[in-house]
Every structure is written in structure tokens, then in C-alpha cells.
Design a protein around this motif. Sequence first.
Motif, PDB file in Angstrom:
ATOM      1  N   LYS A 373       0.826  -1.207   0.000  1.00  0.00           N
ATOM      2  CA  LYS A 373       0.000   0.000   0.000  1.00  0.00           C
ATOM      3  C   LYS A 373       0.861   1.258   0.000  1.00  0.00           C
ATOM      4  O   LYS A 373       0.612   2.205  -0.753  1.00  0.00           O
ATOM      5  CB  LYS A 373      -0.915  -0.015   1.222  1.00  0.00           C
ATOM      6  N   ASN A 374       1.911   1.275   0.838  1.00  0.00           N
ATOM      7  CA  ASN A 374       2.788   2.453   0.908  1.00  0.00           C
ATOM      8  C   ASN A 374       3.534   2.666  -0.400  1.00  0.00           C
ATOM      9  O   ASN A 374       3.716   3.804  -0.852  1.00  0.00           O
ATOM     10  CB  ASN A 374       3.778   2.290   2.065  1.00  0.00           C
ATOM     11  N   VAL A 375       3.990   1.574  -1.025  1.00  0.00           N
ATOM     12  CA  VAL A 375       4.701   1.680  -2.301  1.00  0.00           C
ATOM     13  C   VAL A 375       3.789   2.260  -3.378  1.00  0.00           C
ATOM     14  O   VAL A 375       4.195   3.123  -4.170  1.00  0.00           O
ATOM     15  CB  VAL A 375       5.236   0.288  -2.722  1.00  0.00           C
ATOM     16  N   LEU A 376       2.533   1.797  -3.416  1.00  0.00           N
ATOM     17  CA  LEU A 376       1.603   2.301  -4.441  1.00  0.00           C
ATOM     18  C   LEU A 376       1.231   3.756  -4.194  1.00  0.00           C
ATOM     19  O   LEU A 376       1.030   4.521  -5.139  1.00  0.00           O
ATOM     20  CB  LEU A 376       0.357   1.416  -4.477  1.00  0.00           C
ATOM     21  N   GLU A 377       1.143   4.177  -2.928  1.00  0.00           N
ATOM     22  CA  GLU A 377       0.849   5.585  -2.662  1.00  0.00           C
ATOM     23  C   GLU A 377       1.992   6.468  -3.167  1.00  0.00           C
ATOM     24  O   GLU A 377       1.763   7.490  -3.824  1.00  0.00           O
ATOM     25  CB  GLU A 377       0.634   5.811  -1.166  1.00  0.00           C
ATOM     26  N   ARG A 378       3.228   6.063  -2.870  1.00  0.00           N
ATOM     27  CA  ARG A 378       4.392   6.835  -3.338  1.00  0.00           C
ATOM     28  C   ARG A 378       4.431   6.885  -4.855  1.00  0.00           C
ATOM     29  O   ARG A 378       4.638   7.943  -5.463  1.00  0.00           O
ATOM     30  CB  ARG A 378       5.672   6.182  -2.799  1.00  0.00           C
ATOM     31  N   ALA A 379       4.193   5.734  -5.499  1.00  0.00           N
ATOM     32  CA  ALA A 379       4.255   5.679  -6.956  1.00  0.00           C
ATOM     33  C   ALA A 379       3.143   6.510  -7.591  1.00  0.00           C
ATOM     34  O   ALA A 379       3.347   7.159  -8.619  1.00  0.00           O
ATOM     35  CB  ALA A 379       4.158   4.230  -7.413  1.00  0.00           C
ATOM     36  N   ALA A 380       1.956   6.511  -6.967  1.00  0.00           N
ATOM     37  CA  ALA A 380       0.850   7.307  -7.506  1.00  0.00           C
ATOM     38  C   ALA A 380       1.167   8.798  -7.439  1.00  0.00           C
ATOM     39  O   ALA A 380       0.767   9.564  -8.324  1.00  0.00           O
ATOM     40  CB  ALA A 380      -0.429   7.000  -6.735  1.00  0.00           C
ATOM     41  N   ILE A 381       1.865   9.206  -6.400  1.00  0.00           N
ATOM     42  CA  ILE A 381       2.263  10.618  -6.277  1.00  0.00           C
ATOM     43  C   ILE A 381       3.204  10.994  -7.418  1.00  0.00           C
ATOM     44  O   ILE A 381       3.094  12.076  -8.023  1.00  0.00           O
ATOM     45  CB  ILE A 381       2.941  10.863  -4.914  1.00  0.00           C
ATOM     46  N   LEU A 382       4.141  10.108  -7.753  1.00  0.00           N
ATOM     47  CA  LEU A 382       5.167  10.417  -8.758  1.00  0.00           C
ATOM     48  C   LEU A 382       4.659  10.282 -10.193  1.00  0.00           C
ATOM     49  O   LEU A 382       5.181  10.921 -11.099  1.00  0.00           O
ATOM     50  CB  LEU A 382       6.368   9.488  -8.559  1.00  0.00           C
ATOM     51  N   THR A 383       3.637   9.462 -10.406  1.00  0.00           N
ATOM     52  CA  THR A 383       3.168   9.198 -11.770  1.00  0.00           C
ATOM     53  C   THR A 383       2.444  10.414 -12.347  1.00  0.00           C
ATOM     54  O   THR A 383       1.524  10.948 -11.725  1.00  0.00           O
ATOM     55  CB  THR A 383       2.210   7.993 -11.772  1.00  0.00           C
ATOM     56  N   PRO A 384       2.846  10.881 -13.535  1.00  0.00           N
ATOM     57  CA  PRO A 384       2.154  12.023 -14.166  1.00  0.00           C
ATOM     58  C   PRO A 384       0.698  11.680 -14.489  1.00  0.00           C
ATOM     59  O   PRO A 384       0.369  10.528 -14.792  1.00  0.00           O
ATOM     60  CB  PRO A 384       2.966  12.266 -15.446  1.00  0.00           C
ATOM     61  N   ASP A 385      -0.139  12.684 -14.453  1.00  0.00           N
ATOM     62  CA  ASP A 385      -1.568  12.504 -14.746  1.00  0.00           C
ATOM     63  C   ASP A 385      -1.738  11.967 -16.159  1.00  0.00           C
ATOM     64  O   ASP A 385      -1.129  12.462 -17.111  1.00  0.00           O
ATOM     65  CB  ASP A 385      -2.280  13.850 -14.588  1.00  0.00           C
ATOM     66  N   GLY A 386      -2.572  10.925 -16.282  1.00  0.00           N
ATOM     67  CA  GLY A 386      -2.875  10.369 -17.589  1.00  0.00           C
ATOM     68  C   GLY A 386      -1.956   9.256 -18.041  1.00  0.00           C
ATOM     69  O   GLY A 386      -2.196   8.641 -19.078  1.00  0.00           O
ATOM     70  N   GLN A 387      -0.889   8.970 -17.291  1.00  0.00           N
ATOM     71  CA  GLN A 387       0.062   7.930 -17.677  1.00  0.00           C
ATOM     72  C   GLN A 387      -0.086   6.711 -16.769  1.00  0.00           C
ATOM     73  O   GLN A 387      -0.417   6.843 -15.596  1.00  0.00           O
ATOM     74  CB  GLN A 387       1.500   8.447 -17.590  1.00  0.00           C
ATOM     75  N   PRO A 388       0.191   5.505 -17.302  1.00  0.00           N
ATOM     76  CA  PRO A 388       0.173   4.318 -16.439  1.00  0.00           C
ATOM     77  C   PRO A 388       1.338   4.346 -15.462  1.00  0.00           C
ATOM     78  O   PRO A 388       2.337   5.041 -15.694  1.00  0.00           O
ATOM     79  CB  PRO A 388       0.298   3.161 -17.437  1.00  0.00           C
ATOM     80  N   LEU A 389       1.192   3.597 -14.387  1.00  0.00           N
ATOM     81  CA  LEU A 389       2.272   3.553 -13.394  1.00  0.00           C
ATOM     82  C   LEU A 389       3.432   2.753 -13.980  1.00  0.00           C
ATOM     83  O   LEU A 389       3.287   1.568 -14.310  1.00  0.00           O
ATOM     84  CB  LEU A 389       1.770   2.901 -12.100  1.00  0.00           C
ATOM     85  N   ALA A 390       4.576   3.403 -14.100  1.00  0.00           N
ATOM     86  CA  ALA A 390       5.742   2.778 -14.709  1.00  0.00           C
ATOM     87  C   ALA A 390       6.711   2.285 -13.645  1.00  0.00           C
ATOM     88  O   ALA A 390       6.708   2.756 -12.500  1.00  0.00           O
ATOM     89  CB  ALA A 390       6.438   3.773 -15.644  1.00  0.00           C
ATOM     90  N   ALA A 391       7.577   1.350 -14.034  1.00  0.00           N
ATOM     91  CA  ALA A 391       8.556   0.781 -13.107  1.00  0.00           C
ATOM     92  C   ALA A 391       9.484   1.848 -12.546  1.00  0.00           C
ATOM     93  O   ALA A 391       9.992   1.716 -11.428  1.00  0.00           O
ATOM     94  CB  ALA A 391       9.353  -0.306 -13.817  1.00  0.00           C
TER      95      ALA A 391
END
Length: 462
Positions: A373-391
Motif C-alpha cells: 500500500k505504501n509503495v503504491l501511494e508513493r508511486a501514484a504521487i510520482l506518476t504524471p496525470d494520464g500515464q500508467p504507473l511505470a517501473a
Amino acid sequence: MPSAARAMPQGTILIIDDEPRLRQLLARLLELEDYHVLQAVNAAEGLELLGQHPQVLVVLCDVKLPDAHGVQLLPRLKQKAPLAEVILMTAYGTIIDGVQAMKDGAFDYITKGDSNDQLPVLVERAADKARLRYRVAELERQVGQQHSFESMIGHAPALERAKTLGRQVAATDATVLLEGPTGSGKELFAQSIHQASPRKGKPFVAVNCSAFPKDLLESELFGYKKGAFTGALGDKKGLLEEASGGTLFLDEIGELELSVQAKFLRVLETQTFTKLGDTKPTKVDVRLVAATNRNLKQEAAAGQFRPDLYYRLSVFTIPVPPLKERPEDVQPLAEYFLRYFAARMSKRVPGLDVECLRLLQRYDWPGNVRELKNVLERAAILTPDGQPLAAAYLPDEFHATAAPGAGLPGFSPDDRSLRALEARHIRQVLAETEGNKTEAARQLGIGLTTLYRKLQEYGLAG
């Protein structure tokens, strides 16, 4: 008069009265206040309409009906629509009928024709109370759905076995011991057991025993009387009393002092306890669900946990599996957390890319679902709007190597030296304790100062 700002009816009112002129007059008064009004000429028709319209707010019912007496009809109305309020109307009121009506749950008992201009005010007060009941019922329904075995994400065999055990024990009052590592979802299991039990709707009180200083935990759990100790300026109800009628969840029960364990053993045996500073026992009705990430059986054998309490706690034990035993559940969990955090951040994140999912699935997850859950929250913050979550938006340890615990500063992935192994073990314990260095030092069996020194030495500080 109705407000011009009102665009929708305020709610539904049911009038049960066999006098057409009075019934139609009342209906007109309430329609002018923007209510949707249903009309019935007798008890049978009124009960039928209640069954067809489950969201009725208020029932205005005549006491003298062709097929029923209103006071005797009241319990059937409340049974048909338990959240609605009922106002009884009579041409010739009696004190006996009025008292009985109020005892049976009527909102009011009024005389027909008296202050008809005040009737909309009375109905609005009753409607407000009913609206509140409906809102509370809806919130309870949502909570029940959120904390249920059906809402748990994942279908790994180990998780399904645990859910089956949880459903079986929920209907009983048996004490339950949940065993599993930190972050595996033990509290969610406890809440689901509560929601599936006859105690649903009663208090669910969760206590993390490791979060309280040991000298305060006893007073928080059992409460105290005024003057029991310095600073006890008044009586305090403990968490056990707060949970009476419902479920008390004790997380990390292995942290309880031996003296407190003895008091809890008495609670389990007699459902009574004595507050600090009191001489009389307090009676409670509480179901206990406990959780631990330690081997209490071994600790009981070593004298670090009361064996008699352990045997009472372990009447029904449920092993909650770590995430590494549920690899097929990583994807649905990750997608759920991604949708949740993207919505909170008002972002459009259309899923995970292939490489990101591959890295998530091969990771060992020492911190379990909570770490995911914590990893996905951090990744969601970094991911630009409209783009899939990248490695690229995953933490560094996901990129170093597929080997669990790799990616440490100063060590190669295949380094099998004692120093490398110790560094990996320290990092795993820190992940499991969510960075709590005091708890990590305790689990590692070293002093806090020693842990800080090793963190500096291995480049794990910060």
C-alpha cells in the motif's frame, strides 16, 4: 411555504386515515412543504404501501381505523418500517393510549384539528430524526461492506483458508487468536469477524498494545477511579467497558505485561475485572480477538507469556498469510491501491505497465500488504496525470535484483558474506516494523545504539 431552492421532494410521508376530507387536507398541507405524500384508507392498505415504499420518513396514522386500533397497529408499523417515525392522531385522546403509544415508539400522539398549522413543523422534526436514522443505517451498511470477508481482495489458497475459518468462528463468541507477520491484515480480519458476528452494530474497539507505554496500558484498558494514582482527577472508563456488547481487538497482545495478562485471563474466565483504585468488580460482555506476530506458544514455554492465557487465547487460531505466500494476489491488490490513491489525488492513472507489474510480483514483500500500500501511494504521487504507473516510479530496491533483500549500498546481489546477510536481515526487520527502530532492535536482540551503528555501517541510515 415551499422554498424556491428545493428541486426535489423532501421525502415520503404516509397518511393512514379513513376520513377522506381530513386525509386530503393533511396531504395538501404536506405537499405544499415539498413532501411526496402517500394515502391509505385503512391499516391493511397502509402496511401494504409501507412494504412498497421502504424509504418512508413519517407515518401519520389515525388511532381509530376500520380494521385496527392505531395504538395496537403501531408495533406492526415499526416492524414494517423500523427507521420511520410514527405520529398517531386521534379525535378523542386518552392518557392511557398516549402513554402506551410513546412506550411503543411513537414520535408523538396528537389530537386531530388542534393546531393544524403546526403539523408541518411536527412532521419536519420527525422527518429530520428519520433522515438521521437512514444516514446512520447507510453508513453502517457501507462499513459492513468495507470490513467483510467478501470485500477482501485476493483469492490465494492460503487467504481463502483463513477466510473460511473466519466465517466459521464469527457466528460464535469464541476467543480468536490471529497469527501473522506485521502488515498482513490481521486487523481487517478482526473487523470482518466482528461484522459477520451477532455483535455487528455494537462497538469494535481496536487497541495496539505496542503503541502504549507499558505503565499506561493497564489504565487505558481497565480504567480507574478518581484518586487511584497521582493525576487521576476523575473516574475513567476503560477500553474494555467501551467495547462491552461488542468486540475488543488486542493487536500485538504479546506486548502485555505479565501482571496485565493475569487480569485479562480473569476477563476471559468471568467477564469481570477491577478498575485501578476500585474495590468492586465491573461486569462486561465482550468478545476478544487478539493478534500477534510472535510465536506465543514458544514464549509461553520460555516463561515470557502466561501459558494459561495463551491456551485461553488459542481456542481458535487463524493463521493470516504473509503476502509472499499470496503472489497471485499482488496484482489485484496493487490495482486496487492504485485506483484508490489516484482518486484521492484526482489523477487519471490507467493501470500498471508490464515491467512495473513484473517487479511488484517478484518482490518478497517483507512488510506485506501494508508495504505494498505504501509503495503504491508513493508511486501514484510520482506518476504524471494520464500515464500508467511505470517501473521507474518504484523504489530503488525493486530495480537492483530479483533476489529478496538485495540492492544494499556497498554489496553486490550475489554477496553471501556475513556482513551482507546481516545487512539484508536488518533491512527486512525494519520493513516489517515499518521503520520502528526500537521494535526492530528488540526483535533483532540488540541494543538500540548498536542498531544505529550498524545502520550507519551498512549505509541504511536515513
